[in-house]
Enzyme design. Structure first.
Site, PDB file in Angstrom:
ATOM      1  N   CYS A 264      46.495  12.329  19.469  1.00 49.00           N
ATOM      2  CA  CYS A 264      46.056  13.304  20.466  1.00 49.00           C
ATOM      3  C   CYS A 264      44.580  13.637  20.278  1.00 49.00           C
ATOM      4  O   CYS A 264      44.111  13.786  19.156  1.00 49.00           O
ATOM      5  CB  CYS A 264      46.864  14.603  20.350  1.00 49.00           C
ATOM      6  SG  CYS A 264      48.528  14.501  20.996  1.00 49.00           S
TER       7      CYS A 264
ATOM      8  N   ASP B 199      51.488  24.341  18.058  1.00 50.00           N
ATOM      9  CA  ASP B 199      52.245  23.360  18.834  1.00 50.00           C
ATOM     10  C   ASP B 199      53.150  24.002  19.884  1.00 50.00           C
ATOM     11  O   ASP B 199      53.770  23.295  20.683  1.00 50.00           O
ATOM     12  CB  ASP B 199      53.089  22.473  17.908  1.00 50.00           C
ATOM     13  CG  ASP B 199      52.281  21.335  17.317  1.00 50.00           C
ATOM     14  OD1 ASP B 199      51.120  21.149  17.728  1.00 50.00           O
ATOM     15  OD2 ASP B 199      52.814  20.617  16.446  1.00 50.00           O
TER      16      ASP B 199
END
EC number: 2.5.1.7
Length: 427
Positions: free
Chosen positions: A120, A309
């Site tokens: 990511c 997250d």
């Protein structure tokens, strides 16, 4: 390119959903299997995710024998042969977490050459904490042509203070220290449940790790480690994502196998918003009534704080709570990209440095949006559930890195959602 299509506006989620093994746990666990010079290591409850396949390739590329039984959610690794020193670019570049093989390779071979990691694109995620800790253990490190090369005639114990409780660095140093001479103490260590799960596996393999889950971890080096059988801990982020999904649709969902203690920061904020969260024998039940949802202030922090997250998914929940909510992101830079996509759906928001202000309770409209990272993809799908009309979410490569059968699980709970494969569109 595959897409997920959501028909929004009437998607109250009801029923139960089962959570997979944790992505953030299984990747370092797979790396740890390299440490076993005797016997096979068996990991159970392994999620079927693209990141897992990549890590299997990384471990296999180091000359370990890897067998993934997808039907049984089980991986067997035989690392008793000669482990090679190089983790090649073609695998490591695909996934940032693969840097955690650095410590285990060093511990087994004394020399490691690992490609700089990919994954990511969330702000600046340096690996300097990994390298500083290894240097304290006697490792000489050089960086050339996109590779990290590390050498140590013999790792030795060290007292390591980390400037930030990095999860990946903590995992790398723990694994390297298991076969080092003497005692290693890691201060300001990461405290996530995935750290505890790694320590459990290492101890099952014959290591001596104490203090995992606290800010000080002590590892006494041993001569060798052996294979074992280990059950991967449940995925608290997947559990949290479904908690948010239930809350923002006014639903009633039992998240099976979810662990209350692992999700405590998220649960605290759900309760503050007016969501009903109940601990049951089979898991955690979440119920909500949309008219009762209140705006809240949230700040992401290392565990046991609110998890970064879950930031994107929680901002999706904020869109349906009347009033102005704020989200402060302190862990990663550049992690509000999903809000730009949500603005295409009518979201009123403002981003000032590390803080996002979100005006909730305003009508949202379906739109075509693109995922920017793993958790953003889930957030956009959840927003599509509550927006009026059709939402199309693209770039699912991110979603597949961390969620197994996400659209199918939502559909089983009553969501009007389908995944359209690229080949279907071509026909």
């Amino acid at each position: 390119m595959d897409k997920i299509v959501v028909q929004g506006g009437d998607n109250r989620l009801v029923g139960s959903v089962t959570i997979e093994g944790a992505k953030n746990a299984v990747l370092p666990l797979l790396a740890a299997t390299i440490l076993a010079s005797e016997g096979k290591t068996v990991l159970q409850n392994v999620p079927i995710l693209s990141d897992v396949f990549i890590m299997n390739q990384v471990v296999g590329g180091l000359n370990a024998k890897v067998d993934f039984d997808e039907e049984a959610h089980l991986v067997k690794v035989d690392a008793t042969g000669d482990i090679t020193e190089e983790a090649p670019y073609k695998y490591v570049s695909k996934m940032r977490a693969s840097i955690v093989v650095l410590g285990p390779i060093l511990a087994r071979v004394g020399h490691a050459k690992v490609s700089m990691p990919g994954g990511c694109t969330i702000g600046s995620r340096p690996i300097d904490l990994h390298l500083k800790g290894l240097e304290a253990m006697g490792v000489k490190i050089s960086q050339t042509a996109g590779y990290i090369e590390a050498k140590a005639e013999r790792l030795h114990g060290a007292h390591i203070y980390m400037d930030f409780p990095s999860v990946g660095a903590t995992q790398n140093l723990m694994m390297a220290a298991t076969l080092a001479d003497g005692v290693t103490v890691i201060e300001n260590a990461a405290r996530e449940p995935e750290i505890v799960d790694l320590a459990i596996l290492l101890n099952e393999m014959g290591a001596k790790v104490k203090g995992a889950g606290t800010e000080t971890i002590t590892i006494t080096g041993v001569e060798k480690l052996h294979g074992t059988t280990h059950n991967v801990v449940q995925d608290r982020i997947e559990a949290g994502t479904f908690m948010v999904a239930a809350a923002m649709t006014g639903g009633d969902v039992l998240i099976r196998d979810a662990v209350w203690e692992h999700n405590r920061p998220l649960i605290a904020k759900l309760l503050e918003m007016g969501v009903e969260v109940i601990e049951e024998d089979e898991g955690i039940r979440v119920r909500s009534q949309l008219e009762n949802l209140k705006a809240v202030h949230v700040k992401t922090l290392p565990h046991p704080g609110f998890p970064t997250d879950m930031q994107a998914q929680f901002t999706a929940l904020m869109t349906v709570a009347k009033g102005e909510s704020t989200m402060v992101e302190t862990v990663f830079e550049n992690r509000f990209q999903h809000l730009e996509e949500m603005r295409r759906m009518g979201l009123h928001s403002e981003i000032i440095r590390d803080t996002a202000r979100i005006v909730g309770g305003q009508p949202l409209q379906g739109a075509e949006v693109l995922s920017t990272d793993l958790r953003a993809s889930a957030a956009l799908i959840l927003t599509g559930l509550v927006a009026q009309g059709e939402t199309v979410v693209g770039k699912l490569v991110h979603l597949d890195r961390g969620y197994y059968g996400f659209h199918e699980k939502l559909a089983q709970l009553g969501a009007k959602i389908q995944r359209i494969e690229a080949s279907d569109e071509d026909e």
